[in-house]
Motif scaffolding. Sequence first.
Motif, PDB file in Angstrom:
ATOM      1  N   PRO A  12       0.831  -1.212   0.000  1.00 52.24           N
ATOM      2  CA  PRO A  12       0.000   0.000   0.000  1.00 52.24           C
ATOM      3  C   PRO A  12       0.857   1.250   0.000  1.00 52.24           C
ATOM      4  CG  PRO A  12      -0.780  -1.589   1.635  1.00 52.24           C
ATOM      5  CD  PRO A  12       0.534  -2.105   1.147  1.00 52.24           C
ATOM      6  N   GLU A  56      -6.753   0.207  -5.459  1.00 48.69           N
ATOM      7  CA  GLU A  56      -7.247   0.196  -4.085  1.00 48.69           C
ATOM      8  C   GLU A  56      -6.119   0.242  -3.053  1.00 48.69           C
ATOM      9  OE1 GLU A  56      -6.913  -4.071  -5.488  1.00 48.69           O
ATOM     10  OE2 GLU A  56      -7.647  -2.159  -6.295  1.00 48.69           O
ATOM     11  N   GLN A  57      -4.871   0.111  -3.500  1.00 53.33           N
ATOM     12  CA  GLN A  57      -3.749   0.150  -2.575  1.00 53.33           C
ATOM     13  C   GLN A  57      -3.021   1.494  -2.599  1.00 53.33           C
ATOM     14  OE1 GLN A  57      -1.959  -2.937  -0.970  1.00 53.33           O
ATOM     15  NE2 GLN A  57      -2.555  -4.577  -2.357  1.00 53.33           N
ATOM     16  N   ASP A  76      -2.304   1.974  10.173  1.00 53.20           N
ATOM     17  CA  ASP A  76      -2.829   0.789  10.862  1.00 53.20           C
ATOM     18  C   ASP A  76      -4.094   0.268  10.189  1.00 53.20           C
ATOM     19  OD1 ASP A  76      -0.788   0.756  12.718  1.00 53.20           O
ATOM     20  OD2 ASP A  76      -1.936   1.758  14.295  1.00 53.20           O
ATOM     21  N   GLN A  77      -4.955   1.189   9.779  1.00 50.69           N
ATOM     22  CA  GLN A  77      -6.176   0.778   9.091  1.00 50.69           C
ATOM     23  C   GLN A  77      -5.861   0.099   7.766  1.00 50.69           C
ATOM     24  OE1 GLN A  77      -9.076   3.927   8.463  1.00 50.69           O
ATOM     25  NE2 GLN A  77      -9.914   2.848   6.668  1.00 50.69           N
ATOM     26  N   VAL A  78      -4.930   0.678   7.003  1.00 56.43           N
ATOM     27  CA  VAL A  78      -4.560   0.113   5.701  1.00 56.43           C
ATOM     28  C   VAL A  78      -3.937  -1.266   5.873  1.00 56.43           C
ATOM     29  CG1 VAL A  78      -2.990   0.383   3.750  1.00 56.43           C
ATOM     30  CG2 VAL A  78      -4.330   2.337   4.541  1.00 56.43           C
ATOM     31  N   ALA A  80      -4.476  -3.373   8.256  1.00 57.14           N
ATOM     32  CA  ALA A  80      -5.540  -4.308   8.639  1.00 57.14           C
ATOM     33  C   ALA A  80      -6.419  -4.663   7.441  1.00 57.14           C
ATOM     34  CB  ALA A  80      -6.380  -3.690   9.760  1.00 57.14           C
ATOM     35  N   ASP A  81      -6.712  -3.679   6.604  1.00 53.61           N
ATOM     36  CA  ASP A  81      -7.599  -3.920   5.457  1.00 53.61           C
ATOM     37  C   ASP A  81      -6.941  -4.778   4.385  1.00 53.61           C
ATOM     38  OD1 ASP A  81      -9.508  -2.401   6.705  1.00 53.61           O
ATOM     39  OD2 ASP A  81      -9.149  -0.589   5.518  1.00 53.61           O
ATOM     40  N   THR A  82      -5.644  -4.611   4.180  1.00 51.67           N
ATOM     41  CA  THR A  82      -4.962  -5.295   3.073  1.00 51.67           C
ATOM     42  C   THR A  82      -4.231  -6.553   3.507  1.00 51.67           C
ATOM     43  OG1 THR A  82      -2.937  -3.982   3.370  1.00 51.67           O
ATOM     44  CG2 THR A  82      -4.649  -3.095   1.892  1.00 51.67           C
ATOM     45  N   GLY A  83      -3.943  -6.677   4.786  1.00 57.56           N
ATOM     46  CA  GLY A  83      -3.149  -7.807   5.248  1.00 57.56           C
ATOM     47  C   GLY A  83      -1.662  -7.641   5.024  1.00 57.56           C
TER      48      GLY A  83
END
Length: 347
Positions: A128, A157-158, A183-185, A187-190
């Motif tokens: 990301p 999306e990244q 942190d959100q990114v 968590a969302d992308t792994g």
Amino acid sequence: MSLLEPRRIRSSAVLITLVVAVAACSSGRSDSDVRSPPSATGGVDEAADDVATGNDDSPVTEPPETDPPVTDPTPTESPLDSPPVTDAPDEVDPSVAAVADLPGAQVATVDPAGTDPAAPLPDEVVRPIVFVHGFAGSAQQYESQAMRFVANGYPAEQIVAYDHDGAGLDIESYADGVDGLIDQVLADTGAEQIYLVGHSRGTIVSTRYLEDPVRAAKVAKYVAVDGVPCPDGIVPCVAPNQANNPGQAHVEVATSEESFAMQYEFLVGEAPEVLEIVPQRAPVVISGRAVNFPANTGRQGATLEIWPIDRASGTRLGGTPHASFPIGADGEFGPLVLESGAHYEYS
């Protein structure tokens, strides 16, 4: 409005004419082929004379047996029994079908002369990208670079941006906001790490963020665009600036092809195939935020209307907007489809 063109039914009159023509030829013979059989004594005319004169001395002969006229045993099909002949519906391009449920989908078309993105990049080189804008800036300043990344196979999306107060000076607070978004990114992308990009004052915020070892561990590489220099020894870093992009102004360094090439090669490990932004083949789909500038807060309670306009005069076309969206606290609108090559007013 349907995305499929209506099926075209051929003229029933033409269809009937064709069937009747086939029926007229189906017997295999014309009227001139059916004749009276000749008599055994020389012909029908002579026998008829004998009967008329009453000549009983002439021998009586039976006319030879003849077969009935040959006819085609297959019954002729009535035109009314034939199903109407229709053209197959036009095939819908998958990229058009993919946006069929979006607002504005009635104008979704493909541009035959447009381009498709390059093949997706390998997963091992994709992380990301988080962009941090500068003073009086916004996420929009990275839009052209995001388009170039996507054209080279990077997943759209990244690529995200930390939109914050463009007139504020609370660097510590902005660094905290960057951390929350990262942190959100993750968590969302792994993903385990991100690529960080800062421009102008965004490089000050990014450097402050990287000074914390725990936070720096979340960053694989850092791009410092025309701001404070790369921090020493924390993470791999490259710094596109006016010195290595001569002739470019401060904001231009954030948006130019040359700056993109430096960023892409540093992050991906190879030179980009695409630099120029050109029309795409797929339908045009946009989304965004309606914000109060320079605070970059959402215009909560407003309604965004998007109008098609005449490109020469700027006059609105039609009596209703192409699309409209109520705006919430985050300011977000879309996605929606726009007509390629058209001009729009946002109000």
